[in-house]
Design an enzyme around this catalytic site. Structure first.
Site, PDB file in Angstrom:
ATOM      1  N   HIS A  57      43.804 -24.516 -25.270  1.00  0.00           N
ATOM      2  CA  HIS A  57      43.143 -23.601 -26.205  1.00  0.00           C
ATOM      3  C   HIS A  57      44.106 -22.749 -26.834  1.00  0.00           C
ATOM      4  O   HIS A  57      43.836 -21.698 -27.325  1.00  0.00           O
ATOM      5  CB  HIS A  57      41.897 -22.786 -25.541  1.00  0.00           C
ATOM      6  CG  HIS A  57      41.116 -23.583 -25.110  1.00  0.00           C
ATOM      7  ND1 HIS A  57      40.342 -24.578 -25.616  1.00  0.00           N
ATOM      8  CD2 HIS A  57      40.475 -23.468 -23.627  1.00  0.00           C
ATOM      9  CE1 HIS A  57      39.400 -25.154 -24.808  1.00  0.00           C
ATOM     10  NE2 HIS A  57      39.471 -24.439 -23.533  1.00  0.00           N
ATOM     11  N   HIS A 219      35.436 -27.061 -25.857  1.00  0.00           N
ATOM     12  CA  HIS A 219      35.692 -28.065 -25.031  1.00  0.00           C
ATOM     13  C   HIS A 219      35.148 -29.381 -25.627  1.00  0.00           C
ATOM     14  O   HIS A 219      35.340 -30.494 -25.176  1.00  0.00           O
ATOM     15  CB  HIS A 219      35.460 -27.958 -23.683  1.00  0.00           C
ATOM     16  CG  HIS A 219      35.904 -26.784 -23.075  1.00  0.00           C
ATOM     17  ND1 HIS A 219      34.999 -25.500 -22.936  1.00  0.00           N
ATOM     18  CD2 HIS A 219      36.724 -26.502 -22.167  1.00  0.00           C
ATOM     19  CE1 HIS A 219      35.690 -24.864 -22.045  1.00  0.00           C
ATOM     20  NE2 HIS A 219      36.675 -25.186 -21.791  1.00  0.00           N
TER      21      HIS A 219
END
Length: 333
Positions: A57, A219
């Site tokens: 991320h 995700h």
């Protein structure tokens, strides 16, 4: 799968070595267990602000370690929570008598592992508290969570509480401020294509050429619905409406708007979406007084964007504007 990597099992550690080489003046990296701390840590007399979560991320969270933001970040494997011992190591490296605040995204593994680390630190006499962010309006529960997911709102939360800790606020005040931000920040994301996790070697989900996943998680989790591809005006209006209606935001509100690329969306498209969002908010009498545009909470190479709105006031604006000096966010002195 084509990626600029060597061994998929070593991708996080090798990425951290690159971060350390590029920003040795700002951060210090420790391996086994992996954690990143400010180069000048620990900072005496200051509440430590610590966050972390699965890698993939970036720049969240490792890119936000530095003066005015995080004292430490704990990166887990790709899309996988860091272990309690890694979080505990970051706490030990940064935390003194002033205590620490753990900023935790609402994913089951993150919540459990950070809470365990806080309990271990408490057993050693440290005052360590956790605040969980759950700003995603798309779904109430998902594969990874009980309740809403923590997504783009993590960036303004970390910046604001980091600034409060830097100005000398005590742990009670920093924790209360964090909970206030969590209560008035909301986000939603969309995906045009899936990410590919290095050790999996194939896309996380299937998405047709003419489909968009609306309300995606960071995700690659499913969203609120799968919709037909539509022009940017219609898509951004759909996103803005979902966020505004949730809090709800109202005419006369001042807001911070974060228009975030999920990793694979180029600046041209991200800025295009941001311009539409600003116009739609102005049409509703909502004033964008602060903004941030770019890839700040990514999902590897996923194409897509997320929009985050934080209702602002004078104190939050002052803390947002306060100086920050990290690898990925910096302004002021």
């Amino acid at each position: 799968m084509k990626k600029i990597i060597n061994d998929p099992a070593a991708v996080v550690a090798e990425s951290l070595r690159g971060l350390e080489a590029a920003h040795a003046d700002l951060v210090r990296v420790t391996y086994d267990p992996n954690h990143v701390v400010r180069a000048d840590a620990p900072v005496s007399g200051k509440v430590a602000v610590i966050s972390g979560g699965g890698s993939g991320h970036e720049p969240l969270h490792t890119g936000f370690v530095g003066a005015g933001m995080l004292d430490a970040a704990v990166p887990g494997p790709v899309f996988t929570s860091p272990t309690p011992d890694a979080v505990q190591a970051a706490v030990a490296a940064t935390t003194g008598h002033a205590g620490a605040l753990l900023v935790v995204k609402n994913y089951t593994g993150d919540v459990l592992n950070f809470e365990t680390a806080a309990e271990l630190a408490a057993a050693e006499g440290l005052d360590v508290r956790s605040v969980v962010i759950d700003d995603d309006v798309a779904v109430a529960d998902s594969t990874f969570t009980a309740g809403r997911r923590g997504v783009g709102g993590t960036v303004p939360l970390e910046k604001i509480v980091g600034a409060a800790a830097a100005r000398g606020d005590g742990l009670d005040a920093v924790e209360a401020l964090a909970r206030r931000v969590v209560g008035q920040v909301r986000s939603i994301g969309v995906a045009l294509s899936p990410p590919t996790v290095p050790h999996a070697g194939e896309p996380s989900f299937d998405l047709g050429e003419d489909e968009i996943e609306f309300g995606i998680g960071i995700h690659g989790e499913p969203g609120r619905e799968r919709i037909a591809a539509e022009p940017a005006d219609a898509l951004v209006e759909r996103m803005i409406t979902a966020v505004i209606d949730d809090l709800p935001f109202a005419e006369g509100d001042d807001v911070l708007l974060l228009t975030n690329s999920m990793g694979g969306t180029p600046p041209m498209e991200t800025y295009l979406a941001h311009g539409i969002a600003e116009r739609l908010l102005a049409d509703r009498g909502i004033r964008v007084t602060r903004r941030l545009v770019g890839p700040y909470v990514t999902s590897l190479e996923m194409q897509g964007i997320s929009l985050t709105l934080l209702r602002m006031d004078d104190e939050l604006t002052e803390l947002w504007d306060a100086p920050v000096h990290t690898p990925s966010l910096r302004w002021g002195a």
